[in-house]
Design an enzyme around this catalytic site. Structure first.
Site, PDB file in Angstrom:
ATOM      1  CE1 TYR A 149     -10.945   9.182  -1.041  1.00 51.25           C
ATOM      2  CE2 TYR A 149      -9.201   9.952   0.387  1.00 51.25           C
ATOM      3  CZ  TYR A 149     -10.034   8.976   0.104  1.00 51.25           C
ATOM      4  OH  TYR A 149      -9.986   7.888   0.349  1.00 51.25           O
ATOM      5  CD1 TRP A 174      -0.361   7.079   3.727  1.00 57.98           C
ATOM      6  CD2 TRP A 174       1.779   6.146   3.915  1.00 57.98           C
ATOM      7  NE1 TRP A 174       0.613   8.056   4.074  1.00 57.98           N
ATOM      8  CE2 TRP A 174       1.860   7.639   4.117  1.00 57.98           C
ATOM      9  CE3 TRP A 174       2.648   5.569   4.240  1.00 57.98           C
ATOM     10  CZ2 TRP A 174       2.941   8.281   4.383  1.00 57.98           C
ATOM     11  CZ3 TRP A 174       4.079   5.886   4.522  1.00 57.98           C
ATOM     12  CH2 TRP A 174       3.967   7.481   4.587  1.00 57.98           C
TER      13      TRP A 174
END
Length: 311
Positions: A149, A174
């Site tokens: 990723y 996040w």
């Protein structure tokens, strides 16, 4: 000013649509044409979900963007399945690299600004880097992704930077907001099912709150800044710290139990250190990162408000 939002059905794309709704004279989907927007004196917004615009198709990108002729393209479309990228790296690259290349190429040829989002996962996230960059990774830190990723997102950065398109490359970490799936919403869901929740405490960073990301992105656009910037909150915490504070502020009698990452084996290796430095943003715009607890409270208020409206 006409703005296209790709990935408009996702967490960040929907936040963009929300933010612009009060400023824009019209919000249109893919079924609308530029003719429906032509008389607007203010911001005009066209949002394409990933189902409405496949950014991996160069022909589809050119067709849709030629219909709208935006001055700004905000790319919120991405492959975000971290573990899935380990099994399907070519699919992750198709979206996160080739899709970016298609959009950037159109922007370059049509003198449009491209705003693109990347991730802390382009860095190694090693404990050594926690010592080397105690305030977080600066924008110019060497990229060294540790999973597929991260590799795909870094590949997208490179093609954008090499495209010659005027651009803003904005990294977040996040990411949490009122839309889509994220850590905060998962913890709240689990809190309704369990008395105790195990939460990782050996991965540290700071949350990027979706509404704050959009506000700061717009500030960068308005100030005509270009290049790479990090957008996240102030503080250095673990996922366990975030969950504990969430439960406290939400008034939930849930025990958060700190555990190490090996408690949750996954295909993709996760970075132990995800902090992004926001010093450049502060210097360029004079905008200090907001404390992570402030952003958390605002998100809780938003989620509570959404719950009340749906009742």
């Amino acid at each position: 000013m006409r703005i296209v939002i790709t990935g408009a059905g996702g967490q960040l794309g929907r936040e963009w649509i929300d933010n612009l709704a009060g400023r824009a004279s019209g919000i249109s989907g893919s079924e609308e044409t530029a003719d429906s927007l032509k008389d607007s004196p203010r911001i005009e917004v066209v949002g394409f979900t990933s189902g409405e615009l496949d950014i991996t198709s160069r022909d589809a990108v050119e067709k849709r963007l030629e219909e709208v002729l935006p001055s700004i393209v905000v790319n919120c479309a991405a492959w975000t399945d971290v573990d899935g990228a380990e099994d399907h790296p070519e699919k992750a690259l198709k979206v996160n690299r080739d899709g970016v290349q298609n959009l950037a190429g159109w922007c370059k040829n049509n003198n449009a600004l491209m705003v693109h989002y990347s991730t802390d996962y382009i860095f190694s996230g090693s404990r050594k880097d926690l010592v080397r960059y105690p305030d977080g990774y600066p924008e110019e830190a060497p990229a060294d992704p540790i999973n597929r990723y991260g590799e795909s997102k870094r590949a997208g950065e490179v093609v954008l930077q090499e495209s010659g398109a005027e651009h803003l490359l904005l990294r977040v970490s996040w990411l949490c907001g009122k839309y889509g799936s994220n850590f905060i919403k998962t913890m709240l869901r689990l809190a309704g099912e369990r008395d105790r929740i195990d939460v990782v405490n050996d991965q540290v960073g700071s949350p990027s709150w979706a509404d704050d990301v959009v506000n700061k992105s717009m500030a960068l656009i308005a100030s005509r800044n270009r290049g790479t910037f990090h957008l996240t909150s102030a503080g250095l915490i673990s996922w366990y710290d975030l969950a504990s504070e969430l439960f406290r502020r939400a008034g939930l009698n849930i025990e958060a139990q700190p555990v190490t990452s090996d408690r949750f084996p996954a295909k993709a290796k996760r970075p132990a250190f995800s902090k992004l430095s926001t010093d450049k943003m502060s210097r360029k715009l004079g905008l200090a990162p907001e404390p992570w607890k402030k952003g958390l409270q605002r998100l809780l208020d938003q989620l509570n408000g959404a719950g009340r409206r749906s009742q």
